[in-house]
Write a protein that holds these residues in place. Structure first.
Motif, PDB file in Angstrom:
ATOM      1  N   GLN A 165      34.313 -29.212  35.853  1.00  0.00           N
ATOM      2  CA  GLN A 165      35.650 -28.854  35.371  1.00  0.00           C
ATOM      3  C   GLN A 165      35.678 -28.733  33.853  1.00  0.00           C
ATOM      4  O   GLN A 165      36.306 -27.823  33.301  1.00  0.00           O
ATOM      5  N   ASN A 166      34.996 -29.660  33.180  1.00  0.00           N
ATOM      6  CA  ASN A 166      34.894 -29.618  31.722  1.00  0.00           C
ATOM      7  C   ASN A 166      33.509 -30.104  31.305  1.00  0.00           C
ATOM      8  O   ASN A 166      32.955 -31.021  31.915  1.00  0.00           O
ATOM      9  N   GLY A 167      32.957 -29.486  30.263  1.00  0.00           N
ATOM     10  CA  GLY A 167      31.662 -29.901  29.755  1.00  0.00           C
ATOM     11  C   GLY A 167      30.521 -29.148  30.409  1.00  0.00           C
ATOM     12  O   GLY A 167      30.700 -28.089  31.022  1.00  0.00           O
TER      13      GLY A 167
ATOM     14  N   GLN B  89      30.526 -25.278  32.496  1.00  0.00           N
ATOM     15  CA  GLN B  89      31.897 -25.360  32.991  1.00  0.00           C
ATOM     16  C   GLN B  89      32.205 -24.182  33.912  1.00  0.00           C
ATOM     17  O   GLN B  89      31.857 -23.040  33.634  1.00  0.00           O
ATOM     18  N   GLY B  90      32.839 -24.490  35.058  1.00  0.00           N
ATOM     19  CA  GLY B  90      33.213 -23.448  36.006  1.00  0.00           C
ATOM     20  C   GLY B  90      32.166 -23.160  37.055  1.00  0.00           C
ATOM     21  O   GLY B  90      32.357 -22.259  37.879  1.00  0.00           O
ATOM     22  N   GLN B  91      31.053 -23.911  37.076  1.00  0.00           N
ATOM     23  CA  GLN B  91      29.993 -23.660  38.054  1.00  0.00           C
ATOM     24  C   GLN B  91      29.974 -24.738  39.139  1.00  0.00           C
ATOM     25  O   GLN B  91      30.307 -25.903  38.896  1.00  0.00           O
ATOM     26  N   PHE B  92      29.553 -24.306  40.349  1.00  0.00           N
ATOM     27  CA  PHE B  92      29.312 -25.216  41.465  1.00  0.00           C
ATOM     28  C   PHE B  92      27.811 -25.479  41.567  1.00  0.00           C
ATOM     29  O   PHE B  92      27.005 -24.557  41.364  1.00  0.00           O
ATOM     30  N   ILE B  93      27.434 -26.715  41.927  1.00  0.00           N
ATOM     31  CA  ILE B  93      26.054 -26.962  42.312  1.00  0.00           C
ATOM     32  C   ILE B  93      26.032 -27.651  43.672  1.00  0.00           C
ATOM     33  O   ILE B  93      27.006 -28.314  44.069  1.00  0.00           O
ATOM     34  N   PHE B  94      24.923 -27.475  44.352  1.00  0.00           N
ATOM     35  CA  PHE B  94      24.754 -28.023  45.708  1.00  0.00           C
ATOM     36  C   PHE B  94      23.369 -28.661  45.783  1.00  0.00           C
ATOM     37  O   PHE B  94      22.358 -27.978  45.602  1.00  0.00           O
ATOM     38  N   VAL B  95      23.329 -29.970  46.024  1.00  0.00           N
ATOM     39  CA  VAL B  95      22.067 -30.706  46.108  1.00  0.00           C
ATOM     40  C   VAL B  95      21.913 -31.240  47.526  1.00  0.00           C
ATOM     41  O   VAL B  95      22.856 -31.798  48.101  1.00  0.00           O
TER      42      VAL B  95
ATOM     43  N   GLU C 284      21.716 -34.991  33.285  1.00  0.00           N
ATOM     44  CA  GLU C 284      21.923 -35.550  31.948  1.00  0.00           C
ATOM     45  C   GLU C 284      22.951 -34.729  31.182  1.00  0.00           C
ATOM     46  O   GLU C 284      22.886 -33.503  31.143  1.00  0.00           O
ATOM     47  N   SER C 285      23.907 -35.452  30.596  1.00  0.00           N
ATOM     48  CA  SER C 285      24.881 -34.846  29.695  1.00  0.00           C
ATOM     49  C   SER C 285      25.114 -35.808  28.538  1.00  0.00           C
ATOM     50  O   SER C 285      25.357 -37.004  28.750  1.00  0.00           O
ATOM     51  N   GLN C 286      25.056 -35.302  27.320  1.00  0.00           N
ATOM     52  CA  GLN C 286      25.247 -36.139  26.134  1.00  0.00           C
ATOM     53  C   GLN C 286      26.676 -36.066  25.611  1.00  0.00           C
ATOM     54  O   GLN C 286      26.989 -36.668  24.591  1.00  0.00           O
ATOM     55  N   SER C 287      27.541 -35.355  26.306  1.00  0.00           N
ATOM     56  CA  SER C 287      28.922 -35.195  25.849  1.00  0.00           C
ATOM     57  C   SER C 287      29.887 -35.453  26.996  1.00  0.00           C
ATOM     58  O   SER C 287      29.464 -35.707  28.134  1.00  0.00           O
ATOM     59  N   GLN C 288      31.169 -35.375  26.731  1.00  0.00           N
ATOM     60  CA  GLN C 288      32.180 -35.631  27.755  1.00  0.00           C
ATOM     61  C   GLN C 288      32.033 -34.627  28.903  1.00  0.00           C
ATOM     62  O   GLN C 288      31.773 -33.446  28.679  1.00  0.00           O
ATOM     63  N   LEU C 289      32.242 -35.142  30.091  1.00  0.00           N
ATOM     64  CA  LEU C 289      32.006 -34.333  31.290  1.00  0.00           C
ATOM     65  C   LEU C 289      33.030 -34.718  32.355  1.00  0.00           C
ATOM     66  O   LEU C 289      33.283 -35.906  32.590  1.00  0.00           O
ATOM     67  N   THR C 290      33.618 -33.717  32.995  1.00  0.00           N
ATOM     68  CA  THR C 290      34.535 -33.947  34.117  1.00  0.00           C
ATOM     69  C   THR C 290      34.027 -33.158  35.323  1.00  0.00           C
ATOM     70  O   THR C 290      33.801 -31.949  35.224  1.00  0.00           O
ATOM     71  N   LEU C 291      33.844 -33.864  36.438  1.00  0.00           N
ATOM     72  CA  LEU C 291      33.275 -33.264  37.640  1.00  0.00           C
ATOM     73  C   LEU C 291      34.186 -33.479  38.836  1.00  0.00           C
ATOM     74  O   LEU C 291      34.786 -34.556  38.986  1.00  0.00           O
TER      75      LEU C 291
END
Length: 289
Positions: A42-44, A59-65, A74-81
């Motif tokens: 959603q963000n980051g 931002q704006g992408q879907f992933i499927f694991v 890994e993210s070094q900044s703010q992240l909303t999922l």
């Protein structure tokens, strides 16, 4: 690669966890999941390392694991999922495993119970980063699934599962191959006996049943015989004669009415078929009753 088709499997989507996640910083150790994980950024942004590859997920992408795949994020900044963990196949064991399993030196993949990886099936290939034609619809469905799941009541929980099933269907439609080939469809015909029983009075044909099964007449007949030990028309005749016997023994209906109720064109045809199978005319069963 296995020749097994995903279309022959029993799929039963079930949400295990759904939430909106906020991170100031997000670094995971190498790990696997035991179910399927759908994420939306959603963000980051974050970096996904998996199978020797590295993906910059924005931002704006879907992933499927998928289950059993060693990955790291890994993210070094703010992240909303937006996060969803779900099963695709019925889980039969009494206790479900943990959703996330760290991979360390003592990790034994054979000791971890998990959902099947879809790479086992010949006709489906889902990438880690999804590109879906109905992107906005998918996002709205994911948001709705998370909102309903977190209300923690039976009706909302059920609605969340409906959204999950719709999203799974959307993904499978996009990333399966040869979806219209009859050989990829399930050959289970367990529904056919009930379909026949509800239509004993109708002029039911093999072509009609094959059409409902999305098969050719010959393909349907082959699999019906393999599953039930006789041709479809023979099985239908058996059901009709068994039902006629029940009516003869339990009702005072005239033979004409019984013939009509069981789908025979005339009393003569009914009596002929009945005698061929049971060795006596239907009137004799009526007298005994």
């Amino acid at each position: 690669m296995s020749a097994e088709s995903i279309f022959n499997q029993k799929l039963q989507p079930y949400i295990r966890y759904a939430d909106l996640l906020h991170f100031q910083q997000w670094i995971t150790p190498p790990r696997i999941i035991t179910d399927y994980m759908l994420l939306y950024v959603q963000n980051g942004s974050f970096r996904l390392r998996v199978e020797g590859e590295q993906y910059e997920v924005k931002q704006g992408q879907f992933i499927f694991v998928q289950p059993g795949i060693v990955h790291q994020m890994e993210s070094q900044s703010q992240l909303t999922l937006l996060s969803l963990h779900l099963e695709l196949f019925p889980y039969l064991a009494e206790n479900r495993p943990e959703m996330i399993v760290p991979v360390d030196q003592g990790y034994n993949p054979d000791a971890v119970a998990m959902q099947p990886n879809l790479k086992a099936y010949a006709d489906i290939a889902i990438p880690y980063v999804l590109k879906l034609p109905r992107h906005e619809w998918m996002l709205e469905s994911l948001q709705q699934a998370i909102a309903h799941w977190n209300r923690k009541n039976a009706l909302d929980f059920l609605q969340a599962q409906v959204h999950a099933a719709e999203m799974v269907l959307e993904i499978l439609k996009e990333y399966t191959t040869d979806i219209t080939t009859e050989h990829n469809r399930s050959t289970s015909l367990n529904w056919v006996p009930a379909y026949m029983q509800y239509r004993l009075a109708e002029p039911l044909t093999v072509e009609e049943m094959a059409h409902k099964a999305l098969m050719s007449r010959s393909y349907f007949s082959m699999h019906f015989r393999a599953q039930f030990g006789m041709a479809p028309h023979q099985y239908l005749l058996k059901l009709r004669l068994d039902y006629a016997t029940e009516l003869l023994r339990s009702t005072a209906l005239p033979l004409q009415d019984i013939a009509d109720s069981c789908g025979f064109s005339s009393v003569h045809h009914f009596s002929k078929m009945y005698k061929l199978r049971f060795g006596c005319p239907p009137s004799q069963i009526r007298r005994k009753s």
